[in-house]
Design an enzyme around this catalytic site. Structure first.
Site, PDB file in Angstrom:
ATOM      1  N   ARG A  55     -63.811 -27.980  49.202  1.00 60.17           N
ATOM      2  CA  ARG A  55     -62.362 -28.578  49.442  1.00 60.17           C
ATOM      3  C   ARG A  55     -61.486 -28.110  50.304  1.00 60.17           C
ATOM      4  O   ARG A  55     -61.324 -26.868  50.245  1.00 60.17           O
ATOM      5  CB  ARG A  55     -61.847 -28.692  47.894  1.00 60.17           C
ATOM      6  CG  ARG A  55     -60.626 -29.570  47.569  1.00 60.17           C
ATOM      7  CD  ARG A  55     -60.064 -29.454  46.131  1.00 60.17           C
ATOM      8  NE  ARG A  55     -59.419 -28.132  45.814  1.00 60.17           N
ATOM      9  CZ  ARG A  55     -58.513 -28.258  44.913  1.00 60.17           C
ATOM     10  NH1 ARG A  55     -58.222 -29.344  44.176  1.00 60.17           N
ATOM     11  NH2 ARG A  55     -57.800 -27.260  44.429  1.00 60.17           N
ATOM     12  N   ASP A  72     -64.866 -18.877  43.190  1.00 63.23           N
ATOM     13  CA  ASP A  72     -64.573 -17.508  43.171  1.00 63.23           C
ATOM     14  C   ASP A  72     -64.671 -16.692  41.953  1.00 63.23           C
ATOM     15  O   ASP A  72     -65.044 -15.551  42.288  1.00 63.23           O
ATOM     16  CB  ASP A  72     -63.020 -17.409  43.670  1.00 63.23           C
ATOM     17  CG  ASP A  72     -62.858 -17.889  45.258  1.00 63.23           C
ATOM     18  OD1 ASP A  72     -63.924 -17.903  45.883  1.00 63.23           O
ATOM     19  OD2 ASP A  72     -61.856 -18.188  45.362  1.00 63.23           O
TER      20      ASP A  72
END
Ligand code: PRP
Ligand code: URA
Length: 237
Positions: free
Chosen positions: A132, A231
Site C-alpha cells: 500500500r 512491520d
C-alpha cells in the site's frame, strides 16, 4: 450466538450492522461477514494489539489465531461422499471436494499460513504481493504466483488487516482474473470502511474477521488496530 460466532451484514450505513441470519448455527449469508467472538481468539488478539509485544510473540499469536479461525471458515466448504473400508465394514464418509488453495497477501498474510497449514496440511499456497502506498493508500501489485488450475477447489484469501479494503479488493480481482470462483477471505482486524469496500466490489465473498474495529485514522490505519502488521511481524518497525 452458537459457537461464539456472529453473522452480520452491512446495510446502508457504514456503521449499521444488522444481524442477518442464521436459522442454523454458524450458517453464513453468501454476502456476509462473520465476526468471531471467542475468548481464546480475543485473548490472543489482546497480545498482538499490545505495542509491547515483540515480533516473535506477535508472529506466533497471529499464526495461532489464523489456525483457530479455519475451523469456522471451512464449515461451508463443499464435500463429497466416498466409501471407506474400515477394519469392520464399509463406511460412507465425507471428504472436502476439490483442492483448497490458500492465498496470503504479502507480506503480512504470510504470517497466517503456518497456523492454517497446521490444520489443513494438504492445501496449496498461492502468493499475491501487494504494498500500500503510504500517501495515496492505493495498493501496488508486485507478485502474482497462483496455481494455473486455481478453480480446482475453494480459495481462501488471507491478510491480517482489512483497512480501506483497497489491497483486498485488488487481490480478489486478481483471484477472479486467474479463474477463482469460490472465494472466502480471512482477516484478523477489519475496519468498517474495508468491509463496505469489499461488499461493494466483491459481494459474493464472505469475510471472516477475528475483530471488527471502530474506524480508520487520517493515515489509513485501523483504530484501535495493532499498527503495521507486516512491520510488527518481521521486526521492521
Ligand atoms: C497491509 C496489510 C494489507 C493492507 C491493508 O499491508 O497487510 O495488505 O496493508 O490496507 P488496505 O486495506 O488499506 O489496503 P502493507 O501494504 O502495509 O504491506 P506489508 O504487509 O508488506 O507491510
Ligand atoms: N495496514 C496495516 O498493517 N495496519 C493498518 O492499520 C492498516 C493497514
Amino acid at each position: 450466538m452458537p459457537y461464539g460466532v456472529g453473522v452480520f451484514s452491512i446495510s446502508q450505513s457504514l456503521h449499521a450492522y444488522t444481524l442477518s441470519m442464521p436459522t442454523q448455527s454458524n450458517t453464513e449469508s453468501k454476502t456476509g461477514i462473520v465476526i468471531f467472538d471467542h475468548p481464546l481468539i480475543a485473548h490472543k488478539l489482546a497480545t498482538i494489539r499490545n505495542q509491547e509485544t515483540g515480533h516473535r510473540l506477535f508472529r506466533a499469536a497471529l499464526s495461532q489465531i489464523a489456525g483457530l479461525m479455519v475451523y469456522e471458515v471451512t464449515r461451508s466448504l463443499p464435500t463429497e461422499k466416498i466409501d471407506v473400508q474400515t477394519p469392520v465394514t464399509k463406511a460412507q464418509c465425507q471428504i472436502i471436494k476439490g483442492t483448497i488453495t490458500i492465498v496470503p497477501v504479502l507480506r503480512a498474510g504470510l504470517g497466517m499460513i503456518d497456523g492454517i497449514l497446521e490444520v489443513m496440511p494438504e492445501a496449496r499456497v498461492g502468493h499475491l504481493g501487494l504494498a500500500r502506498d503510504e500517501q495515496t493508500l492505493e495498493p501496488h501489485a508486485y507478485l502474482n504466483k497462483l496455481p494455473a488450475d486455481i478453480d480446482a477447489g475453494p480459495v481462501i484469501l488471507v491478510d491480517p488487516m482489512l483497512a480501506t479494503g483497497g489491497s483486498a479488493s485488488a487481490a480478489l480481482t486478481m483471484l477472479r482474473q486467474a479463474g477463482a470462483t469460490d472465494i472466502r477471505m480471512i482477516c484478523l482486524v477489519a475496519a468498517p470502511e474495508g468491509i463496505a469496500r469489499l461488499q461493494a466490489d466483491h459481494p459474493s465473498v464472505t469475510i471472516y474477521a477475528a475483530a471488527l474495529d471502530e474506524k480508520l485514522n487520517e493515515k489509513g490505519y485501523i483504530v484501535p488496530g495493532l499498527g503495521d502488521a507486516g512491520d510488527r511481524m518481521y521486526g521492521t518497525v
